[in-house]
Design an enzyme around this catalytic site. Structure first.
Site, PDB file in Angstrom:
ATOM      1  N   LYS A  80       0.863  -1.187   0.000  1.00 34.19           N
ATOM      2  CA  LYS A  80       0.000   0.000   0.000  1.00 34.19           C
ATOM      3  C   LYS A  80       0.896   1.232   0.000  1.00 34.19           C
ATOM      4  O   LYS A  80       1.620   1.497   0.961  1.00 34.19           O
ATOM      5  CB  LYS A  80      -0.915   0.003   1.220  1.00 34.19           C
ATOM      6  N   LYS A 100      -1.950  -1.542  -3.868  1.00 35.72           N
ATOM      7  CA  LYS A 100      -2.816  -0.369  -3.860  1.00 35.72           C
ATOM      8  C   LYS A 100      -1.954   0.896  -3.928  1.00 35.72           C
ATOM      9  O   LYS A 100      -1.014   1.024  -3.142  1.00 35.72           O
ATOM     10  CB  LYS A 100      -3.650  -0.351  -2.575  1.00 35.72           C
TER      11      LYS A 100
END
Length: 323
Positions: free
Chosen positions: A192, A245
């Site tokens: 992330k 992400k």
């Protein structure tokens, strides 16, 4: 003699037959934002077509999800009360816990994934416990485990820790196993990145940090070898699915992960990626359907097995039209 590659592009029928990457509704996970209160369905300005929903209004959206052919949702909660330790995140009657009960009661077949983090629930907006202006890694782990266990007890099918604290998968896995949920899978937000593409989400989830930024725990966008280390660590600690992400600006990371790890990979087509297409389409600069489907196809082509996207319902409708 030269090759005539165009022979396999001459008609829609032959293009369909040789297509290497095919999107289906089963690829998609649809994010839902659940708020406290009653009879609330408010469109999120920065995410057109997506809503803040009270628990009692969830069934109508979940029914649309199932009708579209999507079988998975990802729940985010927006509590009325916030404090420094995110108390409302693990309350038995918290907004996400209520949402899980409601969805599983009415739609037992749908796969309910819950975001496990503290940022929406803390008064400071960071993803962990803060002392002297610094997010405390190890102290945060206990709170994340409490949140994950509360979601499991409410009936969640999968928990998805998004905080990026070191060691949280190990602690959560242990807590789930010890709490009677050894078969509950974990989807780890493993890679992330500290991205500029999260703006609309932070507005939607009321989760912007009140000071500083998240650069000390979310990943530097310049790094890919570090992403592989994060994924490897999460898998060793008990993750069942790993995530990259954002998705579109990190297709190379998805591909590297696909080539290196033989595990299910999720990709989050995040709010900023969605909002840019929406905004450009509203101005008539692009064909929204074409660009959205092209984007989702690119994410799957890069190696994602599942795609979290605000376009899930629209994409299913568009794919049906194409057929």
């Amino acid at each position: 003699m030269f090759a005539r590659h165009r022979r396999l592009r001459l008609t829609p029928a032959i293009r369909d037959l040789v297509r290497e990457t095919v999107l289906t509704p089963l690829d998609f996970i649809y994010p839902l934002f659940v708020v406290e209160g009653k009879n609330i369905k408010q469109e999120i300005p920065s995410l057109p077509g997506n809503y803040h929903l009270s628990v009692d209004r969830l069934p109508e959206i979940v029914e649309q999800v199932l009708t579209a052919g999507v079988r998975s949702v990802l729940l985010f909660g927006l509590p009325e009360k916030k404090d420094e330790i995110a108390t409302s995140a693990w309350e038995k009657n918290g907004v996400v816990q209520q949402a899980i009960h409601q969805i599983k009661k009415l739609f037992p077949a749908i796969w309910v994934i819950t975001d496990v983090c503290m940022c929406q629930y803390t008064s400071h907006g960071h993803c962990g416990i803060v002392k002297n202006g610094v997010v405390q890694n190890d102290e945060t782990l206990e709170y994340l485990a409490k949140i994950a266990l509360s979601h499991a007890q409410a009936g969640a099918d999968m928990v998805a820790p998004s905080d990026m604290m070191d060691g949280r998968i190990f602690i959560i896995r242990g807590r789930l196993d010890g709490g009677g949920f050894p078969n509950l899978p974990i989807m780890a937000y493993s890679a992330k990145y500290s991205s500029g593409f999260y703006g609309p989400f932070r507005e939607a989830a009321h989760s912007a940090p009140q000071f500083g930024d998240r650069n000390t725990y979310q990943m530097d966008p310049a790094n890919i070898r570090q992403a592989m280390l994060e994924i490897e660590s999460d898998l060793r600690q008990g993750a069942d699915v790993v995530m990259v992400k954002p998705a579109l600006a990190y297709l190379d990371v998805i591909r590297h992960a696909r080539d290196r790890f033989d595990v299910p990979i999720a990709a989050y087509n995040v709010s900023g990626e969605f909002a840019m297409i929406k905004a450009a389409a509203e101005r008539g600069w692009i064909d929204e359907r074409r660009v959205a489907l092209e984007t989702l196809t690119a994410i799957k082509r890069a190696g994602a097995d599942m795609i979290i996207t605000y376009y899930a319902l629209d994409a299913c409708g568009w794919m049906l039209e194409i057929v």
